[in-house]
Write a protein that holds these residues in place. Structure first.
Motif, PDB file in Angstrom:
ATOM      1  N   LYS A 103      23.951 -45.430 -73.832  1.00 39.20           N
ATOM      2  CA  LYS A 103      23.610 -45.175 -72.431  1.00 39.20           C
ATOM      3  C   LYS A 103      22.446 -46.061 -71.990  1.00 39.20           C
ATOM      4  N   THR A 104      21.440 -46.194 -72.852  1.00 43.57           N
ATOM      5  CA  THR A 104      20.287 -47.041 -72.513  1.00 43.57           C
ATOM      6  C   THR A 104      20.698 -48.500 -72.350  1.00 43.57           C
ATOM      7  N   LEU A 105      21.604 -48.966 -73.204  1.00 39.09           N
ATOM      8  CA  LEU A 105      22.070 -50.350 -73.105  1.00 39.09           C
ATOM      9  C   LEU A 105      22.843 -50.585 -71.815  1.00 39.09           C
ATOM     10  N   GLU A 106      23.616 -49.605 -71.370  1.00 42.45           N
ATOM     11  CA  GLU A 106      24.325 -49.731 -70.090  1.00 42.45           C
ATOM     12  C   GLU A 106      23.343 -49.806 -68.926  1.00 42.45           C
ATOM     13  N   GLU A 107      22.301 -48.968 -68.989  1.00 40.71           N
ATOM     14  CA  GLU A 107      21.282 -49.016 -67.934  1.00 40.71           C
ATOM     15  C   GLU A 107      20.557 -50.362 -67.936  1.00 40.71           C
ATOM     16  N   ALA A 108      20.271 -50.873 -69.116  1.00 47.72           N
ATOM     17  CA  ALA A 108      19.604 -52.181 -69.212  1.00 47.72           C
ATOM     18  C   ALA A 108      20.504 -53.288 -68.656  1.00 47.72           C
ATOM     19  N   THR A 109      21.802 -53.194 -68.933  1.00 48.07           N
ATOM     20  CA  THR A 109      22.751 -54.180 -68.399  1.00 48.07           C
ATOM     21  C   THR A 109      22.735 -54.174 -66.875  1.00 48.07           C
ATOM     22  N   LEU A 110      22.744 -52.986 -66.293  1.00 48.07           N
ATOM     23  CA  LEU A 110      22.709 -52.867 -64.838  1.00 48.07           C
ATOM     24  C   LEU A 110      21.419 -53.439 -64.263  1.00 48.07           C
ATOM     25  N   LYS A 111      20.299 -53.159 -64.908  1.00 51.24           N
ATOM     26  CA  LYS A 111      19.010 -53.660 -64.414  1.00 51.24           C
ATOM     27  C   LYS A 111      18.936 -55.185 -64.508  1.00 51.24           C
ATOM     28  N   ILE A 112      19.508 -55.752 -65.557  1.00 52.41           N
ATOM     29  CA  ILE A 112      19.514 -57.215 -65.687  1.00 52.41           C
ATOM     30  C   ILE A 112      20.354 -57.832 -64.580  1.00 52.41           C
ATOM     31  N   GLN A 113      21.491 -57.202 -64.260  1.00 50.82           N
ATOM     32  CA  GLN A 113      22.317 -57.689 -63.156  1.00 50.82           C
ATOM     33  C   GLN A 113      21.559 -57.612 -61.832  1.00 50.82           C
ATOM     34  N   GLN A 114      20.810 -56.537 -61.639  1.00 50.88           N
ATOM     35  CA  GLN A 114      20.014 -56.406 -60.416  1.00 50.88           C
ATOM     36  C   GLN A 114      18.917 -57.469 -60.355  1.00 50.88           C
ATOM     37  N   LEU A 115      18.320 -57.780 -61.499  1.00 47.51           N
ATOM     38  CA  LEU A 115      17.310 -58.848 -61.537  1.00 47.51           C
ATOM     39  C   LEU A 115      17.936 -60.197 -61.202  1.00 47.51           C
ATOM     40  N   GLN A 116      19.158 -60.438 -61.693  1.00 50.24           N
ATOM     41  CA  GLN A 116      19.849 -61.679 -61.361  1.00 50.24           C
ATOM     42  C   GLN A 116      20.087 -61.795 -59.861  1.00 50.24           C
ATOM     43  N   LYS A 117      20.491 -60.691 -59.249  1.00 48.79           N
ATOM     44  CA  LYS A 117      20.723 -60.696 -57.803  1.00 48.79           C
ATOM     45  C   LYS A 117      19.414 -60.892 -57.038  1.00 48.79           C
ATOM     46  N   PHE A 118      18.345 -60.256 -57.520  1.00 56.02           N
ATOM     47  CA  PHE A 118      17.036 -60.402 -56.892  1.00 56.02           C
ATOM     48  C   PHE A 118      16.586 -61.864 -56.929  1.00 56.02           C
ATOM     49  N   LEU A 119      16.798 -62.519 -58.060  1.00 56.92           N
ATOM     50  CA  LEU A 119      16.448 -63.933 -58.176  1.00 56.92           C
ATOM     51  C   LEU A 119      17.307 -64.781 -57.239  1.00 56.92           C
ATOM     52  N   SER A 120      18.606 -64.506 -57.194  1.00 59.79           N
ATOM     53  CA  SER A 120      19.504 -65.288 -56.336  1.00 59.79           C
ATOM     54  C   SER A 120      19.115 -65.171 -54.869  1.00 59.79           C
ATOM     55  N   ASP A 121      18.747 -63.969 -54.450  1.00 63.22           N
ATOM     56  CA  ASP A 121      18.366 -63.750 -53.050  1.00 63.22           C
ATOM     57  C   ASP A 121      17.009 -64.361 -52.713  1.00 63.22           C
ATOM     58  N   SER A 122      16.207 -64.678 -53.732  1.00 62.58           N
ATOM     59  CA  SER A 122      14.843 -65.167 -53.493  1.00 62.58           C
ATOM     60  C   SER A 122      14.703 -66.668 -53.691  1.00 62.58           C
ATOM     61  N   ILE A 123      15.785 -67.330 -54.108  1.00 63.18           N
ATOM     62  CA  ILE A 123      15.698 -68.752 -54.475  1.00 63.18           C
ATOM     63  C   ILE A 123      15.186 -69.611 -53.324  1.00 63.18           C
ATOM     64  N   MET A 124      15.518 -69.244 -52.075  1.00 57.04           N
ATOM     65  CA  MET A 124      15.198 -70.097 -50.938  1.00 57.04           C
ATOM     66  C   MET A 124      13.699 -70.324 -50.749  1.00 57.04           C
ATOM     67  N   PHE A 125      12.843 -69.418 -51.223  1.00 53.30           N
ATOM     68  CA  PHE A 125      11.406 -69.622 -51.031  1.00 53.30           C
ATOM     69  C   PHE A 125      10.654 -69.777 -52.359  1.00 53.30           C
ATOM     70  N   LEU A 126      11.376 -69.966 -53.464  1.00 53.02           N
ATOM     71  CA  LEU A 126      10.729 -70.168 -54.751  1.00 53.02           C
ATOM     72  C   LEU A 126      10.703 -71.650 -55.102  1.00 53.02           C
TER      73      LEU A 126
END
Length: 368
Positions: A103-126
């Motif tokens: 269960k913890t590994l599934e939650e970690a997988t989801l959080k990593i995917q959310q971090l990837q999306k956060f990075l993708s949405d922020s690329i324009m000003f980084l």
């Protein structure tokens, strides 16, 4: 200092002074008329207007820079906090409670995917340095996650070895064994030693048609490695897609929820929608792309881009499942980490001319 006692002389002196500045002045008559008209030349007005515009431009630049710095600081602090949280989750996984660890590994997988999306949405000003640092952190998290899965959930590994043992007992030519590994019914492959992760996909195949249906790859990590002259069709929406060591292949995939990673690809055609694309060490390859953030290339040559053109029944539903906007495609926004010259296009990638783009794709069937 001029001491002017006569009003007439005073007006005459001031008129001469203003004329020297280029300003036409009508001071009235000598009878004491107080009306004074000043006509400012157009060049003076233009100069004043230009000065005001420059002041406004500098103010806007300063405000914009301040906003960008604030966004960058917010991204860095938020990203680092979430990354630390994932690292703590992974370190808390113990082998004495397999159900809790899963269960913890599934939650970690989801959080990593959310971090990837956060990075993708922020690329324009980084900055590119900040992007590199964040990508490196994400790759480290994914590696740690894969190691934890291998350590704590080894069931798939055991089952795969069992099938190999049974297959080895039956006399069969080497070519048949290779085909078996490429089209394994359970969809589990073992990558080369540099990538010790169990994933769904195909590996070690030559001149084959390889197909995965939606239920086999839905929100899973898919790996395609060591393929030569193969046609691959992925009818579904993977979580991530890894393409490594392929030559002369045609690979078409449905919407990928997060990132597509391409490495060591030569003389191939790749077709997929995704949130972000990372391409390394790739030459003479065409990419028909739908990307909602940006595409990044590094150590690449002769890569050509065109918009995504593949379709199949159910692809619109798969766009929804993957969380991708079908109306947002930044396929021409490609960042080359080996080409930092501002204002000069990178020589390592080009756009495929419309007359050369492929709009229809062969319908292929996997051999039984």
């Amino acid at each position: 200092m001029i001491n002017v006692r006569s009003p007439r002389l005073f007006r005459e002196t001031r008129r001469n002074y203003m004329a020297a500045l280029g300003v036409e002045v009508n001071m009235g008559n000598d009878d004491g008329d107080k009306n004074t008209a000043v006509r400012v030349p157009e060049r003076v007005l233009r100069r004043d207007q230009a000065r005001l515009e420059e002041v406004e431009r500098r103010r806007n630049v300063k405000e914009s820079q301040s906003v960008t710095e604030e966004k960058s600081e917010f991204f860095t602090s938020t990203f680092n906090a979430e990354r630390t949280a994932v690292e703590e989750m992974l370190s808390s996984c113990k082998d004495n409670d397999r159900q809790k660890s899963a269960k913890t590994l599934e939650e970690a997988t989801l959080k990593i995917q959310q971090l990837q999306k956060f990075l993708s949405d922020s690329i324009m000003f980084l900055t590119q340095y900040e992007i590199r640092q964040a990508q490196a952190s994400l790759q480290k998290l994914q590696s740690t996650l894969a190691e934890k899965r291998d350590e704590l959930l080894p069931k798939k590994k055991f089952a795969f070895r069992s099938r190999n043992t049974e297959a080895s007992k039956q006399p069969a030519p080497v070519q048949q064994t290779t085909e078996k590994s490429a089209s394994d019914a359970a969809g589990i492959v073992v990558v080369d030693a540099s990538v010790s992760v169990y994933q769904c996909g195909f590996s070690n195949a030559d001149s084959q048609v390889l197909i995965k249906q939606a239920e086999e790859i839905q929100q899973r990590d898919v790996l395609l490695s060591h393929l030569t002259n193969c046609k691959v069709r992925l009818y579904g929406c993977p979580s991530t897609l890894h393409i490594k060591n392929v030559r002369g292949c045609e690979i078409l995939s449905g919407p990928v929820s997060s990132s597509v990673f391409v490495d060591q690809c030569t003389d191939s055609t790749l077709v997929f929608p995704c949130q972000q694309l990372r391409t390394h060490n790739t030459t003479a390859t065409q990419i028909y792309l739908h990307v909602t953030s940006r595409a990044i290339i590094e150590d690449c040559h002769g890569v050509r881009f065109a918009p995504f053109t593949w379709t199949y029944p159910g692809i619109h539903d798969h766009f929804t499942v993957a969380g991708l906007d079908p109306n947002r495609n930044n396929w021409t926004e490609v960042d080359d980490f080996n080409w930092l010259a501002a204002g000069t296009p990178s020589p390592n990638w080009t756009v495929i001319p419309e007359t050369e783009r492929k709009c229809s794709w062969d319908v292929v069937e996997q051999a039984s």
